[in-house]
Design an enzyme around this catalytic site. Structure first.
Site, mmCIF file in Angstrom:
data_model
loop_
_atom_site.group_PDB
_atom_site.id
_atom_site.type_symbol
_atom_site.label_atom_id
_atom_site.label_comp_id
_atom_site.label_asym_id
_atom_site.label_seq_id
_atom_site.Cartn_x
_atom_site.Cartn_y
_atom_site.Cartn_z
ATOM 1 N N VAL A 296 -2.641 -7.865 -3.379
ATOM 2 C CA VAL A 296 -3.947 -7.748 -2.730
ATOM 3 C C VAL A 296 -4.310 -9.047 -2.017
ATOM 4 O O VAL A 296 -4.777 -9.029 -0.867
ATOM 5 C CB VAL A 296 -5.028 -7.358 -3.750
ATOM 6 C CG1 VAL A 296 -6.400 -7.325 -3.084
ATOM 7 C CG2 VAL A 296 -4.709 -6.006 -4.366
ATOM 8 N N LYS B 37 -11.957 -4.691 -11.599
ATOM 9 C CA LYS B 37 -12.776 -3.708 -12.319
ATOM 10 C C LYS B 37 -12.897 -4.018 -13.800
ATOM 11 O O LYS B 37 -13.931 -3.762 -14.427
ATOM 12 C CB LYS B 37 -12.256 -2.291 -12.135
ATOM 13 C CG LYS B 37 -10.807 -2.033 -12.563
ATOM 14 C CD LYS B 37 -9.859 -2.259 -11.436
ATOM 15 C CE LYS B 37 -8.439 -1.880 -11.751
ATOM 16 N NZ LYS B 37 -7.553 -2.180 -10.594
ATOM 17 N N GLU C 54 -16.253 -3.768 -3.673
ATOM 18 C CA GLU C 54 -15.800 -2.504 -3.095
ATOM 19 C C GLU C 54 -14.371 -2.175 -3.494
ATOM 20 O O GLU C 54 -14.024 -1.019 -3.762
ATOM 21 C CB GLU C 54 -15.914 -2.548 -1.569
ATOM 22 C CG GLU C 54 -15.568 -1.250 -0.880
ATOM 23 C CD GLU C 54 -16.552 -0.131 -1.200
ATOM 24 O OE1 GLU C 54 -16.129 0.863 -1.830
ATOM 25 O OE2 GLU C 54 -17.739 -0.258 -0.832
ATOM 26 N N VAL D 119 -13.069 -0.242 -7.166
ATOM 27 C CA VAL D 119 -13.118 1.193 -7.481
ATOM 28 C C VAL D 119 -12.498 1.979 -6.330
ATOM 29 O O VAL D 119 -12.937 1.879 -5.188
ATOM 30 C CB VAL D 119 -14.565 1.668 -7.721
ATOM 31 C CG1 VAL D 119 -14.583 3.163 -8.042
ATOM 32 C CG2 VAL D 119 -15.220 0.874 -8.838
ATOM 33 N N ILE E 170 -11.091 3.380 -0.491
ATOM 34 C CA ILE E 170 -12.157 4.355 -0.234
ATOM 35 C C ILE E 170 -13.512 3.635 -0.315
ATOM 36 O O ILE E 170 -13.804 3.004 -1.331
ATOM 37 C CB ILE E 170 -12.124 5.501 -1.255
ATOM 38 C CG1 ILE E 170 -10.729 6.136 -1.315
ATOM 39 C CG2 ILE E 170 -13.172 6.551 -0.919
ATOM 40 C CD1 ILE E 170 -10.565 7.148 -2.437
ATOM 41 N N GLU F 184 3.362 0.382 -13.664
ATOM 42 C CA GLU F 184 3.838 -0.894 -14.173
ATOM 43 C C GLU F 184 4.935 -0.665 -15.214
ATOM 44 O O GLU F 184 5.065 0.433 -15.791
ATOM 45 C CB GLU F 184 2.682 -1.664 -14.822
ATOM 46 C CG GLU F 184 1.529 -1.982 -13.880
ATOM 47 C CD GLU F 184 1.880 -2.992 -12.821
ATOM 48 O OE1 GLU F 184 2.856 -3.760 -13.033
ATOM 49 O OE2 GLU F 184 1.205 -3.021 -11.780
ATOM 50 N N ASP G 146 -7.713 2.039 -17.122
ATOM 51 C CA ASP G 146 -8.051 1.670 -15.742
ATOM 52 C C ASP G 146 -9.116 2.598 -15.175
ATOM 53 O O ASP G 146 -10.118 2.143 -14.600
ATOM 54 C CB ASP G 146 -6.783 1.713 -14.888
ATOM 55 C CG ASP G 146 -7.057 1.502 -13.421
ATOM 56 O OD1 ASP G 146 -7.340 0.358 -13.028
ATOM 57 O OD2 ASP G 146 -7.000 2.482 -12.647
ATOM 58 N N LYS H 54 -13.297 1.821 -13.989
ATOM 59 C CA LYS H 54 -13.885 2.232 -12.716
ATOM 60 C C LYS H 54 -15.055 3.184 -12.932
ATOM 61 O O LYS H 54 -16.090 3.078 -12.256
ATOM 62 C CB LYS H 54 -12.815 2.883 -11.844
ATOM 63 C CG LYS H 54 -11.677 1.941 -11.459
ATOM 64 C CD LYS H 54 -10.516 2.688 -10.824
ATOM 65 C CE LYS H 54 -9.346 1.773 -10.540
ATOM 66 N NZ LYS H 54 -8.153 2.502 -10.043
#
Length: 429
Positions: A15, A106, A130, A133, A137, A191, A202, A206
């Site tokens: 990321v 998150k 943003e 989650v 989107i 993973e 996970d 969220k």
């Protein structure tokens, strides 16, 4: 034009690297859209290896917390991950120094969201998330801004692409969980240690953020009921198809008179519902507003490009001077969440039993269901193998989950039931 907006980035994984590349590639467009130059002034990561982007004008920091404290950045992006440790220190340090924070974390917000939101608002800085989650989107903006005129009593969705890929692939190929999980790992969708995804954690992180945003309550991750997908077999997938359902791992948050019901678990969803048609690694979020009705958000839930897109969307807001309360209303006004136990849920259920094929088995099971006042909707037994193990599938009419729990305990104790029963909740949202 305003002064350039200076950015420091903590974490250069998928990321972080994607975010740097996006900013460098689209810098001219971002400047036009914000009316302000944007400059990456500092980065920090675990190793100073060669990076696939230009670092000639960027200051390197070995320690991300030091970077958050000492760089001249206006915005610190925390893209490290984890609910504690260095990620939390980076965010707290940046806020204390009066710097805006953008995070894709998150887990951090699920455990410390209300506290960090209060600190950010007291400091007059943004805490934007943003990317935390549903990947790329724009669901946070959609609920907080686009649908700000509405109150909500329901938000739900497919919040983990790994689980959605596994369940979709199981349905398409007829293979079992372990085999498809291995393929997901080979493809990079899961993973090497997949528990965080396949056990529902996970998605639960969220969901707790979506519930806070939608209902104006404090983040309450500890009250989320969590159940993953390890127990789902190819038999369950096949029976779901036969019964007109698809199995999805859903996160569901509902506001009721008795409190907030938050749960993540496999669901049998009618095959014609839009959420049932979301396949592969895609995510989808559905919310119901009291004036707009039902809104559906669907798209890429993970990956460097989509997540970087969400990170930079927050950056654009900050560059434009748009600073909003983290969870839509001032942190001091967030209500203390009152949890509604999953045992109080009312709904229908799917049961798959492995039983000995002999007379009286169905009668024994029916007696237990009758005792708990549970009505049978359908019963399937395709195989006949006297004296051997066969699958028996039962779907029920609506009942209270506590009654189902008691019934399953009793059914498990029957000598004709050879394996632990598998129960999946049937939902129609």
């Amino acid at each position: 034009m305003s002064e350039p907006l200076k950015i420091a980035i903590a974490g250069l994984g998928t990321v972080g690297t994607g975010t740097v590349k996006l900013i460098q590639e689209n810098l001219g467009l971002l400047t036009l859209r914000t009316g302000r130059a944007i400059s990456i002034v500092a980065v920090s990561a675990r190793s100073k290896k060669n990076r696939d982007f230009d670092m000639s004008d960027i200051t390197w920091y070995d320690d991300a917390v030091t970077m958050a404290a000492e760089s001249d950045a206006d915005v610190v992006m925390e893209l490290i991950g984890g609910s504690e440790g260095i990620a939390k220190e980076v965010v707290e340090t940046a806020i204390a120094k009066g710097r805006h924070v953008i995070t894709a974390n998150k887990a951090l917000l699920a455990h410390h969201g209300a506290e960090l939101a209060r600190k950010a608002e007291e400091a007059g800085v943004a805490l934007a998330y943003e990317a935390a989650v549903a990947g790329g989107i724009p669901v946070i903006k959609g609920i907080r801004e686009g649908l700000a005129a509405n109150s909500f009593d329901l938000v739900y969705g497919i919040l983990n692409g790994t689980c959605n890929f596994i369940l979709s692939n199981m349905r398409e190929t007829g293979r079992d969980f372990e085999e498809v999980l291995f393929e997901a790992q080979e493809l990079g969708y899961a993973e090497a240690e997949p528990s965080f995804d396949v056990d529902g954690i996970d998605a639960s992180h969220k969901l707790s953020l979506l519930a806070s945003l939608a209902f104006g309550s404090e983040v309450d991750f500890d009250s989320v009921y969590i159940e993953g997908i390890r127990a789902i077999s190819s038999l369950d997938i096949a029976y779901a198809d036969e019964l007109g359902y698809r199995i999805k791992l859903l996160g569901i948050a509902r506001k009721t008179q008795d409190g907030i019901d938050q749960r993540v678990h496999p669901c049998m969803v009618p095959a014609e519902q839009p959420i049932a048609l979301v396949e592969g690694v895609l995510n989808a979020v559905v919310c119901k507003g009291n004036h707009v009705g039902t809104s559906v958000f669907e798209g890429a839930g993970a990956g460097g490009g989509p997540t970087a897109s969400a990170v930079v969307a927050d950056l654009v807001d900050i560059a434009r001077g748009t600073i909003l309360p983290t969870f839509g209303i001032p942190a001091a006004k967030l209500e203390k969440a009152v949890s509604q136990p999953v045992e109080t849920r009312e709904g229908s259920y799917y049961l798959r039993l492995t039983v000995e094929d002999r007379p009286g088995v169905i009668a024994d099971i029916a007696a237990i269901l009758k005792r708990e006042k549970i009505s049978v909707k359908s019963l399937l037994q395709h195989e006949s193998n006297p004296g051997k193990a066969v699958p028996l599938v039962i779907t029920t009419q609506e009942t209270v989950e506590l009654a189902m729990i008691r019934a399953l305990e009793s059914i498990s104790g029957l000598d004709c039931v050879l394996e632990k029963p598998n129960m999946i909740r049937i939902v129609s949202l």
